[in-house]
Design an enzyme around this catalytic site. Structure first.
Site, PDB file in Angstrom:
ATOM      1  N   SER A 131      21.362  66.553  38.187  1.00 38.49           N
ATOM      2  CA  SER A 131      22.263  65.968  39.189  1.00 38.49           C
ATOM      3  C   SER A 131      21.533  65.866  40.533  1.00 38.49           C
ATOM      4  O   SER A 131      20.706  66.722  40.857  1.00 38.49           O
ATOM      5  CB  SER A 131      23.487  66.886  39.323  1.00 38.49           C
ATOM      6  OG  SER A 131      24.599  66.191  39.820  1.00 38.49           O
ATOM      7  N   PRO A 132      21.829  64.827  41.315  1.00 43.37           N
ATOM      8  CA  PRO A 132      21.138  64.703  42.599  1.00 43.37           C
ATOM      9  C   PRO A 132      21.442  65.891  43.509  1.00 43.37           C
ATOM     10  O   PRO A 132      22.592  66.303  43.628  1.00 43.37           O
ATOM     11  CB  PRO A 132      21.715  63.405  43.184  1.00 43.37           C
ATOM     12  CG  PRO A 132      23.011  63.194  42.471  1.00 43.37           C
ATOM     13  CD  PRO A 132      22.825  63.781  41.112  1.00 43.37           C
ATOM     14  N   CYS A 151      20.444  67.311  47.416  1.00 45.54           N
ATOM     15  CA  CYS A 151      19.790  67.269  48.722  1.00 45.54           C
ATOM     16  C   CYS A 151      18.934  68.510  48.893  1.00 45.54           C
ATOM     17  O   CYS A 151      19.373  69.621  48.575  1.00 45.54           O
ATOM     18  CB  CYS A 151      20.831  67.283  49.842  1.00 45.54           C
ATOM     19  SG  CYS A 151      21.851  65.812  49.894  1.00 45.54           S
ATOM     20  N   ALA A 157      20.391  62.399  47.225  1.00 39.71           N
ATOM     21  CA  ALA A 157      20.966  61.359  48.078  1.00 39.71           C
ATOM     22  C   ALA A 157      19.893  60.913  49.070  1.00 39.71           C
ATOM     23  O   ALA A 157      19.356  61.731  49.827  1.00 39.71           O
ATOM     24  CB  ALA A 157      22.173  61.903  48.820  1.00 39.71           C
ATOM     25  N   GLN A 204      19.332  58.473  43.976  1.00 41.77           N
ATOM     26  CA  GLN A 204      20.679  58.171  44.468  1.00 41.77           C
ATOM     27  C   GLN A 204      20.574  57.547  45.856  1.00 41.77           C
ATOM     28  O   GLN A 204      20.058  58.176  46.779  1.00 41.77           O
ATOM     29  CB  GLN A 204      21.501  59.461  44.527  1.00 41.77           C
ATOM     30  CG  GLN A 204      22.978  59.209  44.764  1.00 41.77           C
ATOM     31  CD  GLN A 204      23.752  60.503  44.955  1.00 41.77           C
ATOM     32  OE1 GLN A 204      23.322  61.397  45.674  1.00 41.77           O
ATOM     33  NE2 GLN A 204      24.906  60.595  44.307  1.00 41.77           N
ATOM     34  N   TYR A 257      31.137  60.351  51.851  1.00 43.35           N
ATOM     35  CA  TYR A 257      30.122  59.582  52.569  1.00 43.35           C
ATOM     36  C   TYR A 257      30.588  58.133  52.704  1.00 43.35           C
ATOM     37  O   TYR A 257      31.689  57.779  52.291  1.00 43.35           O
ATOM     38  CB  TYR A 257      28.759  59.748  51.876  1.00 43.35           C
ATOM     39  CG  TYR A 257      28.333  61.198  51.869  1.00 43.35           C
ATOM     40  CD1 TYR A 257      28.150  61.885  53.071  1.00 43.35           C
ATOM     41  CD2 TYR A 257      28.186  61.914  50.684  1.00 43.35           C
ATOM     42  CE1 TYR A 257      27.797  63.232  53.093  1.00 43.35           C
ATOM     43  CE2 TYR A 257      27.849  63.266  50.695  1.00 43.35           C
ATOM     44  CZ  TYR A 257      27.656  63.919  51.903  1.00 43.35           C
ATOM     45  OH  TYR A 257      27.339  65.253  51.924  1.00 43.35           O
ATOM     46  N   ARG A 265      28.201  56.966  41.472  1.00 40.20           N
ATOM     47  CA  ARG A 265      28.948  58.227  41.500  1.00 40.20           C
ATOM     48  C   ARG A 265      30.214  58.013  42.296  1.00 40.20           C
ATOM     49  O   ARG A 265      30.174  57.527  43.434  1.00 40.20           O
ATOM     50  CB  ARG A 265      28.104  59.353  42.108  1.00 40.20           C
ATOM     51  CG  ARG A 265      28.891  60.648  42.309  1.00 40.20           C
ATOM     52  CD  ARG A 265      28.039  61.864  42.622  1.00 40.20           C
ATOM     53  NE  ARG A 265      27.568  62.496  41.382  1.00 40.20           N
ATOM     54  CZ  ARG A 265      27.068  63.739  41.315  1.00 40.20           C
ATOM     55  NH1 ARG A 265      26.940  64.471  42.409  1.00 40.20           N
ATOM     56  NH2 ARG A 265      26.669  64.257  40.165  1.00 40.20           N
ATOM     57  N   ARG A 320      23.657  73.158  40.075  1.00 37.17           N
ATOM     58  CA  ARG A 320      23.337  74.553  40.393  1.00 37.17           C
ATOM     59  C   ARG A 320      22.717  75.299  39.219  1.00 37.17           C
ATOM     60  O   ARG A 320      21.790  76.094  39.408  1.00 37.17           O
ATOM     61  CB  ARG A 320      24.586  75.263  40.906  1.00 37.17           C
ATOM     62  CG  ARG A 320      24.976  74.792  42.294  1.00 37.17           C
ATOM     63  CD  ARG A 320      26.383  75.181  42.662  1.00 37.17           C
ATOM     64  NE  ARG A 320      27.382  74.493  41.859  1.00 37.17           N
ATOM     65  CZ  ARG A 320      28.685  74.588  42.033  1.00 37.17           C
ATOM     66  NH1 ARG A 320      29.152  75.386  42.986  1.00 37.17           N
ATOM     67  NH2 ARG A 320      29.526  73.917  41.272  1.00 37.17           N
TER      68      ARG A 320
HETATM   69  C1  LIG Z   1      21.932  72.069  46.744  1.00 40.64           C
HETATM   70  C2  LIG Z   1      22.863  70.966  46.354  1.00 40.64           C
HETATM   71  C3  LIG Z   1      22.658  69.683  46.841  1.00 40.64           C
HETATM   72  C4  LIG Z   1      23.486  68.622  46.445  1.00 40.64           C
HETATM   73  N1  LIG Z   1      23.194  67.346  46.844  1.00 40.64           N
HETATM   74  C5  LIG Z   1      23.870  66.303  46.318  1.00 40.64           C
HETATM   75  C6  LIG Z   1      23.441  64.968  46.525  1.00 40.64           C
HETATM   76  O1  LIG Z   1      22.380  64.698  47.108  1.00 40.64           O
HETATM   77  N2  LIG Z   1      24.208  63.964  46.017  1.00 40.64           N
HETATM   78  C7  LIG Z   1      25.341  64.223  45.289  1.00 40.64           C
HETATM   79  O2  LIG Z   1      26.017  63.285  44.865  1.00 40.64           O
HETATM   80  N3  LIG Z   1      25.735  65.487  45.043  1.00 40.64           N
HETATM   81  C8  LIG Z   1      25.013  66.516  45.509  1.00 40.64           C
HETATM   82  N4  LIG Z   1      25.368  67.794  45.177  1.00 40.64           N
HETATM   83  C9  LIG Z   1      26.446  67.994  44.210  1.00 40.64           C
HETATM   84  C10 LIG Z   1      25.857  68.130  42.794  1.00 40.64           C
HETATM   85  O3  LIG Z   1      25.126  66.970  42.405  1.00 40.64           O
HETATM   86  C11 LIG Z   1      26.971  68.393  41.759  1.00 40.64           C
HETATM   87  O4  LIG Z   1      27.806  67.272  41.693  1.00 40.64           O
HETATM   88  C12 LIG Z   1      27.797  69.641  42.111  1.00 40.64           C
HETATM   89  O5  LIG Z   1      26.971  70.701  42.544  1.00 40.64           O
HETATM   90  C13 LIG Z   1      28.615  70.117  40.918  1.00 40.64           C
HETATM   91  O6  LIG Z   1      27.769  70.354  39.808  1.00 40.64           O
HETATM   92  P1  LIG Z   1      27.276  71.861  39.405  1.00 40.64           P
HETATM   93  O7  LIG Z   1      28.498  72.663  39.171  1.00 40.64           O
HETATM   94  O8  LIG Z   1      26.451  71.634  38.140  1.00 40.64           O
HETATM   95  O9  LIG Z   1      26.448  72.392  40.532  1.00 40.64           O
HETATM   96  C14 LIG Z   1      24.571  68.865  45.588  1.00 40.64           C
HETATM   97  C15 LIG Z   1      24.805  70.168  45.136  1.00 40.64           C
HETATM   98  C16 LIG Z   1      23.962  71.199  45.488  1.00 40.64           C
HETATM   99  C17 LIG Z   1      24.210  72.584  44.924  1.00 40.64           C
END
Ligand SMILES: Cc1cc2nc3c(=O)[nH]c(=O)nc-3n(C[C@H](O)[C@H](O)[C@H](O)COP(=O)(O)O)c2cc1C
Length: 370
Positions: A21-22, A24, A56, A100, A182, A230, A324
């Site tokens: 997953s993307p 940041c 992102a 993304q 966003y 997304r 995560r």
């Molecule tokens: C460190 C971090 C950075 C993230 N950056 C982005 C991002 O750049 N773009 C996005 O759509 N979601 C971002 N997310 C959300 C994750 O892509 C994901 O949708 C969210 O953490 C839920 O999934 P998980 O339970 O597997 O962590 C970020 C999450 C984390 C933990």
């Protein structure tokens, strides 16, 4: 259908249904990737996932969430992406790389999370965020500047230019960020879009800019390369986006050739109430897939290999995205392959790592010495 079955998206072949997953990293300088990204990308390209998605990435400097956000808005960013990605790829099994594309809208000009994440005002060295309407994200914050039509045109053009840069830099697939509060989500949500012109008002008006940007990017992006989106399937606030709204948006996107819908949620309002729990957003991927026939990506607290297998096997989603869990254990796909009796490509240098009962998870394993 299983977690370790391949998936074809246009000309791009995924070896399995696990997507990074993307995420940041807040570690770019002037939008440019650097050695942090080299290490981070290489590590996740070695993970065995079917596709790796870069964080992102802002289409304009003002569209960054923070000063540390990755961008693709000038030649320096493009060069840094191309060289860093080529170096990362050279140290890992071949894996499709998605990126993304994003604009932070009114959530721009924020501190990085480890400094608290608050809005940095112009007086304190930040910059002026833009949005569909001059409505602050949180009470007490100065409002963003409402975009006029020429500002909207410039942002649409910036998405196209960034897509062209991504193609030249070697990116295989793009995802448009229409979620998490966003800019494009701010246009979609009645909570943040109070415009009276053709980019606001009813659902049709609120969907206009995201759909125009989808069409413009699709036209500029090579036909063989996939383009997904997304969504925040719901706002988790009364009066916000509903699943029915998102199903309609997904239907329009699919009709325009959208290759996947990545079903996330929330982010547009601090009053949201999210019922967190394992797989808490999977139902959105399932309902969107059922109603529209979209290829879907489920995301959110998918942490266990058998849980991920069930999401794909029951047809809730075609792919699972993990964030995560993959930071915690960047070799999650290796361990999932071992748990589910599948195989993943693992760099030969690490072949001897597998405990005896997991050795079958290593594709093409052969070890010899004298
Ligand atoms: C460190 C971090 C950075 C993230 N950056 C982005 C991002 O750049 N773009 C996005 O759509 N979601 C971002 N997310 C959300 C994750 O892509 C994901 O949708 C969210 O953490 C839920 O999934 P998980 O339970 O597997 O962590 C970020 C999450 C984390 C933990």
């Amino acid at each position: 259908m299983h977690l370790f079955d391949p998936l074809q998206l246009r000309d791009v072949a995924l070896r399995n249904r696990i997507v990074v997953s993307p995420m940041c990293q807040y570690s770019a300088v002037d939008g440019c990737a650097n050695d942090w990204h080299l290490v981070h990308w290489t590590q996740l390209l070695q993970s065995g996932a079917g596709m790796f998605m870069i964080e992102a990435t802002a289409v304009t400097a003002e569209g960054r969430i923070t000063y540390g956000c990755h961008g693709l808005y000038d030649d320096a960013c493009e060069r840094a992406l191309a060289t860093t990605l080529a170096r990362a790829r050279a140290q890992a099994p071949a894996t499709p790389v998605a990126l993304q594309l994003a604009h932070a809208g009114r959530k721009a000009s924020s501190q990085v999370p480890w400094d608290g994440g608050a809005l940095i005002t112009v007086a304190d060295g930040g910059w002026q965020p833009v949005a569909p309407s001059a409505l602050a994200h949180s009470p007490g914050e100065p409002p963003p500047r409402a975009l006029d039509e020429s500002g909207i045109d410039a942002i649409r053009a910036a998405f196209v230019r960034a897509a062209e840069r991504a193609d030249r830099a070697g990116i295989d697939a793009l995802e448009l960020h229409m979620a998490h509060g966003y800019l494009l989500h701010e246009f979609l949500s009645p909570l943040s879009n109070h415009r009276k012109d053709r980019y606001g008002g009813d659902r049709e008006g609120r969907m206009r800019l995201p759909l125009e940007i989808f069409d413009a990017v699709r036209a500029a992006w090579p036909a063989g390369k996939p383009l997904g989106a997304r969504l925040s399937a719901v706002d988790w606030v009364d009066g916000g986006i509903t699943l029915e709204d998102s199903i309609e948006l997904a239907r329009r996107l699919v009709a325009r050739g959208c290759d996947w819908i990545d079903a996330s949620s929330g982010g547009v309002s601090p009053t949201q109430r999210i019922p967190l729990g394992p797989g808490y957003q999977v139902a959105f991927a399932r309902e969107i897939r059922r109603a529209t026939g979209a290829v879907t990506m489920a995301v959110g607290l998918i942490t266990d290999p058998h849980q991920a297998e069930t999401v794909v096997a029951t047809g809730d989603a075609d792919m699972v995205a993990l964030a995560r869990a993959l930071l915690w254990d960047p070799r999650w796909p290796w361990h999932a392959a071992a748990a589910l009796g599948a195989t993943v490509p693992i760099p030969a240098q690490y072949w001897r790592s597998a405990p005896r009962e997991a050795a079958k998870a290593i594709a093409n394993l052969k070890i010899g010495q004298r």
